[in-house]
Scaffold this motif. Structure first.
Motif, PDB file in Angstrom:
ATOM      1  N   GLU A 140       0.926  -1.250   0.042  1.00  0.00           N
ATOM      2  CA  GLU A 140      -0.262   0.043   0.293  1.00  0.00           C
ATOM      3  C   GLU A 140       0.892   1.115  -0.029  1.00  0.00           C
ATOM      4  O   GLU A 140       0.412   2.633  -0.047  1.00  0.00           O
ATOM      5  CB  GLU A 140      -0.961  -0.062   1.097  1.00  0.00           C
ATOM      6  CG  GLU A 140      -0.224   0.117   2.397  1.00  0.00           C
ATOM      7  CD  GLU A 140       0.356  -1.301   3.027  1.00  0.00           C
ATOM      8  OE1 GLU A 140       1.120  -1.071   4.155  1.00  0.00           O
ATOM      9  OE2 GLU A 140       0.070  -2.307   2.358  1.00  0.00           O
ATOM     10  N   GLU A 158      -7.489  -5.809  -6.727  1.00  0.00           N
ATOM     11  CA  GLU A 158      -6.868  -4.967  -5.887  1.00  0.00           C
ATOM     12  C   GLU A 158      -6.316  -3.879  -6.472  1.00  0.00           C
ATOM     13  O   GLU A 158      -5.295  -4.272  -7.035  1.00  0.00           O
ATOM     14  CB  GLU A 158      -6.212  -5.480  -4.690  1.00  0.00           C
ATOM     15  CG  GLU A 158      -5.639  -4.733  -3.330  1.00  0.00           C
ATOM     16  CD  GLU A 158      -5.204  -5.738  -2.626  1.00  0.00           C
ATOM     17  OE1 GLU A 158      -4.927  -5.310  -1.254  1.00  0.00           O
ATOM     18  OE2 GLU A 158      -5.311  -6.890  -2.777  1.00  0.00           O
ATOM     19  N   MET A 203      -3.123  -1.201  -6.572  1.00  0.00           N
ATOM     20  CA  MET A 203      -1.977  -0.898  -6.097  1.00  0.00           C
ATOM     21  C   MET A 203      -1.540   0.609  -6.231  1.00  0.00           C
ATOM     22  O   MET A 203      -1.874   0.919  -7.655  1.00  0.00           O
ATOM     23  CB  MET A 203      -0.819  -1.615  -6.437  1.00  0.00           C
ATOM     24  CG  MET A 203      -0.910  -3.211  -5.884  1.00  0.00           C
ATOM     25  SD  MET A 203      -1.104  -3.415  -4.000  1.00  0.00           S
ATOM     26  CE  MET A 203      -2.690  -3.686  -3.595  1.00  0.00           C
TER      27      MET A 203
END
Length: 937
Positions: free
Chosen positions: A194, A282, A284
Motif C-alpha cells: 500500500e 485490488e 496498488m
C-alpha cells in the motif's frame, strides 16, 4: 540563474517531465483480463505511417514490414502484381542516376527480379561456398564484383553494444514487479504494498539476508542508505543521476534506455498509475517513478560490482573487412540486375558512381519492403473497391419489399459479418443492421455475481451512469441462497488452493484430491463438450439462477450511487438519446414485430487472451448487458413517445429483445423472454429457429480455417466442433478473433447484402440520405474509426514482428499475477497478440469505405483532430461511395481520385458454403444468390 530555474520548475519537476515524456513510448496494454486493442505505435501517430514504422523499428529493434522473402512469395503467387509496383513507383519522384539509368528503373530491377540481402555475419561463407561463390564461376560476374569492391567505400553505423547489467537485474526486477502487482495468485502478499513499489521493495530488500548474487552484493546496504536519508523515489533517481554525473540534457535518453529495457512491466506500471480501476481485484499505488528508482538502484550496485565488464569482441580489422565485403556485394548485386558490366562500372565518373551507390543504398531492404507493402495494399484496395462497385452496378441496392419478418442488430465486429450473411441466407425476409457493440449505452455495470462494477463502454469514454442487475421481487430469496452457496464454494476452492502451497496440508490434499483432479482433466481433454454440459447442469442445480431485472430507471435528476458516485439509471430523455443514437443513423424506414439486439463476447477454457476476443467497444468485456439494457430502454412507452417527436416512429406492436452471441462457441442467448407479449410468440419462434440455423452455418464457415475439422463437415457437426474448441483444455486457437480484419464499410446494408465478404469487413449501418448535416456520420466516425483502426494496427504489428510487437507463441506462456503473461517462469511482461491469434492475418492497414461523397467526408474528418491525424498520416486508408450515383473515390496523395476501370460481374454462388467449400485461404468477393421469396431450406 534562479529565475531561469524557477521558470523551468524544480529539478524534481524537470525529472517528472522527462519520465512523462518517455512514458508515451511504453505499451498501453492494461491487465490482460481487460484486453483492449489499440495502435501498438500510438506514440508515433503524429508521424506519417511509413516514417513512423521506420522510426519505431530503430528505437525498438523491431521489423517495420513483413520480410522481403514473404513479399516475394506473395509476388510469385500473384498477390502482389508488377503493375501495382509500377503504380507505387510512378507516384514518387524520379531522377536520372546516369544517362542510361533512372531511379525508377533501378528500383524496379532491385525489386523484380530483385537483389539479395547481404550482411557481414555471412558474407565470407557466401563468397567462399554460397551464392556469391557460384556467381564467381562466371568470369564476367567475378570481374563486376571486383570492380564494385574496388570502389566501395561507404560507411555503416556500429551496432549498439550489449547491456550486461540487464542480465543481472532483470530476474530480480521481474519477480518484484510480479509480486507487487499480483491480484491473488501469490500465497503471501508482498508486505507494505500500500506504500508503493519503491517503498515496499526498499523495506523488503534492505533486510540483511545474503541472498543476493555476486553482482548485486551490497544492494541491501544501498537500500538502507536510502532509507536512512528518507529518500522518495524521485530522490533516489536524482541521487543516481548526480553520483553518475549525468547532465540534465542526458536525463531523457537515460530514462528512455532504462524504461525500454523492460517495456512490458514498465508499461503496466504506467497504465495502472493512470487508471488504477483497471486492476482486476485490488488496486496498488503504481508509479513509473517508483519502478525507475528501483531499477536504477539495482543498476548502480550491479555496475559498481563489475557486471558491466567489457565483452570480448572480434578483431576490429576483421569486422571492418567483412562490412566492406557486404557493402560491395550489395552494390554488385544492384549492378548485376540492371545489366552493368565491369567495364561500365570502371568508366563511370566519380559523380556517377557516387550517385549510383547512393541510390542503391537508399533502396535498401527496408525501402524495398516499403514499396512492396504499398503494392501489397494496393492490390487489396483494388479488389475491395472493384467488388463493391460491381455489386452496386449490376445488383443495385437490395431492399426487402415488405415488412421484415424480424430485424437483428449486431455489433460492427467483422466476425459478425458471416453471422449476418448466414441469417439472411436462412431467412431472406430478415433484415440485419449493425452498431458499435455497446449500443450507445456507456454504463458502469454490476451483475448479480459481480464483486464490483466495471465500465462497459470504449476505454476513451467514462460512464456517468451505473446499472445494477437485481433479482425480481419473487426471486430475492433465491438470490440469497445463491450467494450463500457461492461463498461456500469459493471458500472450498480457496482452501484447496492454499493447501497446495503448504507443507502438511499440501501433502494431504495432493494425496486425497489427486485422483479426483483427473476427472475434470480427462473430461476437458477427451469429451470437452459433454463435460461442459455436465458442469453446466451441476452449476444450475447447485447455483440456481434467479430471474433478474436491470435498474435502468431514475426518477430524480441527481440520484447517485453511494459507492461510485455515478447516476443511478437513466432519465427518460437520456434513454431516448441512447436509443436514437443507434436507430437514427441506421436509417430504419420501418420496424418488424420483433427486433433483436445482439451483443457479443467470447468464452474459452484455457486462454489467457480470452478478453482480447470480447467486445472492444465494451472495454474488453462481453456486450450482453448493453444489448439487454438497450432493448429494455427501447420498449419503454415514454422513450417511444420522445422518439416519435424526433421522427423515429416505432409501432406499438414492435418488441425489442436483448441477446448475446458467443463468437467462440456460436451460442446465442436471448434475454427477458418472459416479458414478451403472447401475441409475438410465433415471431419469436421463427427468429430463434433462424438464429439456430445461422449459427450452425456460421460455425461451418469458421471451421474451414481449422485443420482439425473435416472440410466436408455438416453445419451441425461444425457447430459441435466449435463448441468443443471453446471447452478444450489444450486448444491454443479456440477462435481466430479479428485475424481476418481488413476493411470497414460504413453504409446501408443494401450496399453489401448478398456479398460474400469472408469475415473480413466491419459493417456499420448508416444512411447518408437521412443525415443531411453529416452529424450522425461524425458521431459514427468518432466511435468506429478508433476501435477498428486500433484492432487493425495491433494485428498488423503483432504479425510483422510477433516477437517484439506481439507476445510470441502461446506455448511457453505463463500467467503471472492475473495481470499478464510471461515466457517461462520469468521474462518481461509480453504485450500484444500471440502468434496463434495472428498467423493467418494479412497485414494491411484497414480500408474504410464510407457511403458518402469525398466533400462531405472531408468536412467530417477536418472537424476532428484525431480523425484528421489518422487519415492524413495514412494510418488508415479511405474511400467513398456516392449514395446517389455509386461512384467510388479513393484517397491518395492527399486528395481523392476516382476509382475507375472495367467492372466485371462478380462470380455467383447459391450459398456461402458453395463458395468457400474446400478452401482455406482468404477468398475474393462473390454474390450469394439466395431465394428472394421465402426461407432457405
Amino acid at each position: 540563474m534562479k529565475q531561469a530555474d524557477h521558470a523551468a520548475g524544480s529539478r524534481e519537476d524537470r525529472l517528472r517531465r522527462a519520465v512523462d515524456h518517455v512514458a508515451h513510448l511504453l505499451p498501453m496494454q492494461g491487465p490482460i483480463g481487460v484486453f483492449v486493442h489499440h495502435n501498438t505505435l500510438h506514440a508515433f501517430q503524429n508521424f506519417p505511417f511509413e516514417q513512423a514504422v521506420v522510426e519505431a523499428s530503430r528505437l525498438f529493434g523491431a521489423e517495420a514490414y513483413m520480410s522481403e522473402a514473404d513479399y516475394r512469395a506473395e509476388l510469385a503467387r500473384g498477390r502482389i502484381q508488377p503493375r501495382d509496383i509500377d503504380a507505387v513507383l510512378d507516384s514518387e519522384p524520379d531522377a536520372m542516376v546516369f544517362p542510361r539509368l533512372s531511379r525508377h528503373s533501378l528500383r524496379r530491377a532491385m525489386i523484380t527480379p530483385g537483389v539479395r540481402e547481404f550482411d557481414a555475419a555471412t558474407i565470407l561463407w557466401r563468397t567462399e561456398q554460397g551464392d556469391l561463390a557460384r556467381d564467381f564461376r562466371h568470369a564476367a560476374l567475378r570481374a563486376l564484383f571486383d570492380a564494385c569492391f574496388a570502389r566501395a567505400v561507404a560507411h555503416e553505423e556500429e551496432p549498439a553494444p550489449p547491456r550486461p547489467v540487464d542480465e543481472v537485474i532483470h530476474p530480480w526486477l521481474i519477480r518484484l514487479c510480479s509480486v507487487f502487482l499480483d491480484q491473488g495468485m501469490a500465497y503471501w502478499p508482498m508486505p507494505n504494498r500500500e506504500k508503493g513499489f519503491y517503498e515496499s521493495v526498499r523495506t523488503l530488500l534492505s533486510q540483511p539476508s545474503g541472498i543476493f548474487p555476486k553482482y548485486l552484493a551490497g544492494l541491501d546496504e544501498e537500500f538502507r542508505r536510502q532509507s536512512y536519508f528518507s529518500f522518495s523515489a524521485t530522490d533516489a533517481v536524482l541521487d543516481f543521476l548526480d553520483t553518475q554525473y549525468f547532465k540534465e540534457t542526458d536525463w531523457e535518453n537515460l530514462v528512455q534506455t532504462e524504461l525500454l529495457a523492460l517495456p512490458g512491466w514498465a508499461g503496466l506500471m504506467r497504465r495502472l498509475e493512470e487508471d488504477p480501476e483497471l486492476a482486476p481485484h485490488e488496486s496498488m499505488p503504481s508509479s513509473l517513478m517508483d519502478f525507475l528508482a528501483v531499477r536504477l538502484t539495482m543498476a548502480r550496485v550491479a555496475s559498481r560490482m563489475g557486471a558491466a565488464e567489457a565483452i570480448t569482441e572480434e578483431s576490429p580489422f576483421k569486422t571492418q573487412e567483412k562490412r566492406r565485403l557486404s557493402r560491395a556485394a550489395r552494390v554488385y548485386d544492384a549492378a548485376r540486375v540492371v545489366s552493368l558490366s565491369a567495364d561500365e562500372v570502371t568508366r563511370l565518373s566519380d559523380a556517377e558512381w557516387q550517385a549510383f551507390v547512393s541510390e542503391v543504398k537508399a533502396c535498401n531492404g527496408l525501402e524495398r519492403r516499403r514499396i512492396l507493402h504499398l503494392a501489397y495494399e494496393r492490390w487489396h484496395e483494388r479488389e475491395i473497391l472493384h467488388g463493391l462497385s460491381s455489386h452496386r452496378r449490376y445488383r443495385g441496392l437490395s431492399n426487402l419489399p415488405a415488412r421484415p419478418s424480424a430485424q437483428v442488430f449486431f455489433c460492427i465486429d467483422e466476425r459478425e459479418e458471416s453471422m449476418r450473411r448466414a441469417l439472411e441466407e436462412v431467412d431472406p425476409e430478415v433484415e440485419t443492421f449493425s452498431s458499435v457493440g455497446y449500443f450507445g449505452v456507456a454504463v458502469d455495470y454490476k451483475g448479480i455475481d459481480d464483486a464490483h462494477g466495471a465500465a462497459f463502454c470504449p476505454v476513451v469514454v467514462k460512464p456517468r451512469h451505473v446499472v445494477l442487475e437485481q433479482p425480481t421481487a419473487e426471486d430475492s430469496a433465491l438470490l440469497e441462497s445463491r450467494r450463500w452457496r457461492r461463498r461456500l464454494l469459493g471458500l472450498l476452492m480457496r482452501n484447496s488452493f492454499v493447501s497446495s502451497k503448504t507443507l502438511m496440508r499440501g501433502w494431504l490434499s495432493t494425496s486425497a484430491l489427486g485422483l479426483l483432479s483427473a476427472v475434470p482433466l480427462t473430461g476437458h481433454l477427451l469429451a470437452p463438450r459433454r463435460y461442459a454440459r455436465l458442469r453446466e447442469w451441476l452449476n444450475k442445480a447447485f447455483l440456481p439462477q434467479p430471474r433478474t431485472e436491470l435498474t435502468l430507471m431514475r426518477n430524480t435528476a441527481q440520484s447517485q450511487d453511494a459507492v461510485t458516485g455515478l447516476l443511478m439509471g437513466f432519465a427518460a430523455a437520456e434513454k431516448t438519446e441512447r436509443v436514437a443514437s443507434v436507430l437514427g443513423p441506421a436509417g430504419l424506414a420501418r420496424f418488424s414485430r420483433v427486433v433483436v439486439i445482439l451483443g457479443h463476447g467470447s468464452t474459452s477454457l484455457n486462454n489467457p487472451h480470452e478478453s482480447a476476443h470480447d467486445c472492444g467497444a465494451c472495454g474488453g468485456r462481453r456486450g450482453g448487458p448493453n444489448a439487454r439494457l438497450f432493448a429494455a430502454m427501447a420498449n419503454r412507452s415514454e422513450v417511444r413517445e420522445h422518439l416519435r417527436q424526433q421522427g423515429i416512429d416505432i409501432p406499438a406492436d414492435t418488441w425489442f429483445i436483448g441477446g448475446y452471441h458467443d463468437t467462440c462457441s456460436d451460442d446465442v442467448e436471448l434475454y427477458d423472454l418472459d416479458a414478451l407479449p403472447g401475441t409475438h410468440q410465433a415471431d419469436l419462434d421463427r427468429i430463434r429457429e433462424s438464429l439456430d440455423q445461422a449459427r450452425a452455418r456460421n460455425a461451418r464457415e469458421r471451421a474451414r480455417r481449422f485443420e482439425s475439422c473435416p472440410m466436408d463437415a455438416a453445419p451441425d457437426a461444425a457447430l459441435r466442433h466449435v463448441e468443443e474448441r471453446s471447452e478444450h483444455l489444450a486448444e491454443p486457437r479456440p477462435e481466430y478473433g479479428h485475424c481476418t480484419n481488413a476493411v470497414c464499410i460504413v453504409g446501408r446494408r443494401g450496399l453489401t447484402r448478398g456479398l460474400f465478404l469472408d469475415r473480413r469487413a466491419f459493417l456499420v449501418s448508416y444512411d447518408a440520405n437521412l443525415d443531411p448535416n453529416d452529424k450522425s456520420l461524425a458521431e459514427l466516425m468518432a466511435a468506429v474509426v478508433p476501435v477498428c483502426a486500433g484492432i487493425s494496427l495491433e494485428y498488423y504489428f503483432s504479425f510483422v514482428d510477433n516477437d517484439r510487437y506481439g507476445c510470441g507463441t502461446k506455448l511457453p506462456h505463463n500467467v503471472t499475477g492475473l495481470v499478464g503473461v510471461m515466457d517461462g517462469h520469468a521474462s518481461d511482461l509480453r504485450t500484444g497478440l500471440p502468434w496463434q491469434m495472428v498467423e493467418i492475418h494479412e497485414p494491411v492497414r484497414i480500408l474504410f469505405v464510407i457511403e458518402t461523397t469525398p466533400e462531405r467526408l472531408t468536412r467530417v474528418v477536418n472537424a476532428s483532430a484525431s480523425l484528421k491525424q489518422l487519415v492524413e498520416n495514412r494510418w488508415i486508408r479511405v474511400a467513398t461511395i456516392d449514395p446517389a450515383s455509386g461512384r467510388v473515390h479513393v484517397r491518395r496523395n492527399g486528395g481523392f481520385e476516382e476509382f475507375d476501370g472495367p467492372l466485371e460481374r462478380l462470380p455467383v454462388a447459391l450459398s456461402s458454403a458453395e463458395w468457400y467449400a474446400g478452401k482455406l485461404q482468404h477468398l475474393p468477393m462473390a454474390w450469394i444468390q439466395t431465394e428472394a421469396g421465402g426461407r432457405a431450406e
